[in-house]
Design a protein around this motif. Structure first.
Motif, mmCIF file in Angstrom:
data_model
loop_
_atom_site.group_PDB
_atom_site.id
_atom_site.type_symbol
_atom_site.label_atom_id
_atom_site.label_comp_id
_atom_site.label_asym_id
_atom_site.label_seq_id
_atom_site.Cartn_x
_atom_site.Cartn_y
_atom_site.Cartn_z
ATOM 1 N N ILE A 99 25.838 81.893 47.502
ATOM 2 C CA ILE A 99 26.696 81.773 48.490
ATOM 3 C C ILE A 99 27.827 82.695 48.499
ATOM 4 O O ILE A 99 28.629 83.224 47.549
ATOM 5 N N LEU A 101 31.238 83.766 48.977
ATOM 6 C CA LEU A 101 32.717 83.486 49.358
ATOM 7 C C LEU A 101 33.634 84.324 49.111
ATOM 8 O O LEU A 101 33.443 85.527 48.349
ATOM 9 N N VAL A 124 30.140 80.263 38.886
ATOM 10 C CA VAL A 124 29.070 79.301 39.052
ATOM 11 C C VAL A 124 29.575 78.099 39.411
ATOM 12 O O VAL A 124 30.418 77.649 38.626
ATOM 13 N N LEU A 125 29.311 77.539 40.602
ATOM 14 C CA LEU A 125 29.801 76.147 40.991
ATOM 15 C C LEU A 125 28.838 75.033 40.534
ATOM 16 O O LEU A 125 27.600 75.368 41.045
ATOM 17 N N SER A 126 28.997 74.226 39.743
ATOM 18 C CA SER A 126 27.712 73.116 39.528
ATOM 19 C C SER A 126 28.147 71.966 40.306
ATOM 20 O O SER A 126 29.414 71.412 40.255
ATOM 21 N N GLY A 127 27.049 71.222 40.637
ATOM 22 C CA GLY A 127 27.318 69.917 41.179
ATOM 23 C C GLY A 127 25.756 69.112 41.652
ATOM 24 O O GLY A 127 24.984 69.774 41.421
ATOM 25 N N LEU B 103 41.533 76.280 42.015
ATOM 26 C CA LEU B 103 40.220 76.907 42.911
ATOM 27 C C LEU B 103 39.862 75.466 43.670
ATOM 28 O O LEU B 103 38.827 75.916 44.225
ATOM 29 N N VAL B 106 38.674 77.433 47.162
ATOM 30 C CA VAL B 106 37.543 77.925 46.899
ATOM 31 C C VAL B 106 36.125 76.937 46.877
ATOM 32 O O VAL B 106 35.300 77.071 47.704
ATOM 33 N N THR B 107 36.384 75.890 46.263
ATOM 34 C CA THR B 107 35.633 74.862 46.063
ATOM 35 C C THR B 107 35.162 74.116 47.198
ATOM 36 O O THR B 107 34.251 73.706 47.523
ATOM 37 N N ARG B 109 35.771 75.138 50.386
ATOM 38 C CA ARG B 109 34.947 76.075 51.259
ATOM 39 C C ARG B 109 33.775 75.997 50.913
ATOM 40 O O ARG B 109 32.791 75.987 51.897
ATOM 41 N N ALA B 110 33.376 76.270 49.578
ATOM 42 C CA ALA B 110 31.776 76.385 49.131
ATOM 43 C C ALA B 110 31.061 74.803 49.421
ATOM 44 O O ALA B 110 29.986 74.990 50.082
ATOM 45 N N ILE B 118 30.522 69.644 44.520
ATOM 46 C CA ILE B 118 31.056 70.500 43.116
ATOM 47 C C ILE B 118 31.911 69.529 42.370
ATOM 48 O O ILE B 118 32.812 68.994 42.604
ATOM 49 N N SER B 119 31.339 69.672 41.073
ATOM 50 C CA SER B 119 32.004 69.070 39.980
ATOM 51 C C SER B 119 32.302 69.865 38.856
ATOM 52 O O SER B 119 33.423 69.448 38.153
ATOM 53 N N THR B 121 33.341 74.097 37.693
ATOM 54 C CA THR B 121 33.501 75.471 38.153
ATOM 55 C C THR B 121 33.683 76.539 36.722
ATOM 56 O O THR B 121 34.421 76.192 35.994
#
Lengths: 133, 133
Positions: A99, A101, A124-127, B103, B106-107, B109-110, B118-119, B121
């Motif tokens: 992604i 950003l 790194v965005l996790s989910g 953040l 950012v999160t 937007r992502a 998202i949970s 980062t």
DNA sequence: CTGACTGCAAACGTTTTGCACGGTA
DNA sequence: TACCGTGCAAAACGTTTGCAGTCAG
């Protein structure tokens, strides 16, 4: 002589069939672990050695032709170098996606707060991905 | 019976001298590699085994008492779990420091762009620290 | 007193190395 | 043809496991 042949040579790497196939596998599959890359390579080169994979991964990393992505609670994956981007990791299906950003605001704030000269960001965005949530 | 004794027990871990010292080493040193932790531990327990270090690191990780930080081009470091934060890595002196960054933008937007829930980062900003630049 | 923890040694999985052969340029 | 790359086997490395003795609770 396709694109990757040229790019490999520009990095002083000979365009061997194995390297071209590695490149192709990375292009087609996006983010792959060493293990997965080995499996993919075996389909085309039934007697390829893991040592060859490792040697080429390391050479390509040095040449900045590919990049390593370190993921939380998972093995590293490798990808062809492209535009700077972040990663989304689905904690259910383990899929990784890119992604793009804009992080200038975040880096500016960090830079000011800590007096740090930031040149690179690894995010790194996790989910849960669209399919898994 | 100090703080860490209580916290370890709350995680169903016995408060052995080795564990208390590991905890103390993490508290005093911030971000340490396994290697460095072993060196630090040897000063107090001259016959401690690396196996003990690994076993305890893994138990403490499972208990979320500590966290692993994966860094680009460097070995993982471990830290006591605290408020959610990002990391600054100096590419010259290799020092790691914490930074609390908001953040949410950012999160968000992502999240919107990729339909991702998202949970968590993981952000590492690399560059030159105050001293090195 | 009992189950959990430690330290040791061995096992394990991953990555690297050395070398002889083969292929690219 | 000269050198680089490949594949194999062995070595090196980091981490995990099994076990007997010890300790925390």
């Amino acid at each position: 002589m396709n694109d990757y042949t040229t790019i490999l040579r520009e990095h002083n790497l000979k365009a061997t069939p194995q390297r071209l196939e590695m490149t192709n596998a990375l292009f087609m599959n996006g983010h792959v672990t060493i293990e997965r890359l080995y499996e993919l390579m075996l389909k085309k080169f039934s007697s390829i050695s893991l040592a060859t994979i490792y040697k080429n991964i390391n050479l390509m990393l040095e040449a900045s032709f590919i990049e390593e992505v370190k993921l939380p609670n998972a093995k590293s994956v490798y990808e062809l170098t492209k535009e700077t981007h972040s990663h989304l990791l689905c904690s259910k299906c383990d899929k990784v996606q890119d992604i793009v950003l804009n992080l200038t605001d975040v880096t500016r704030r960090a830079s000011n707060a800590a007096n740090f000269n930031i040149s690179k960001t690894d995010l790194v965005l996790s989910g849960l991905c669209e399919n898994c949530s």
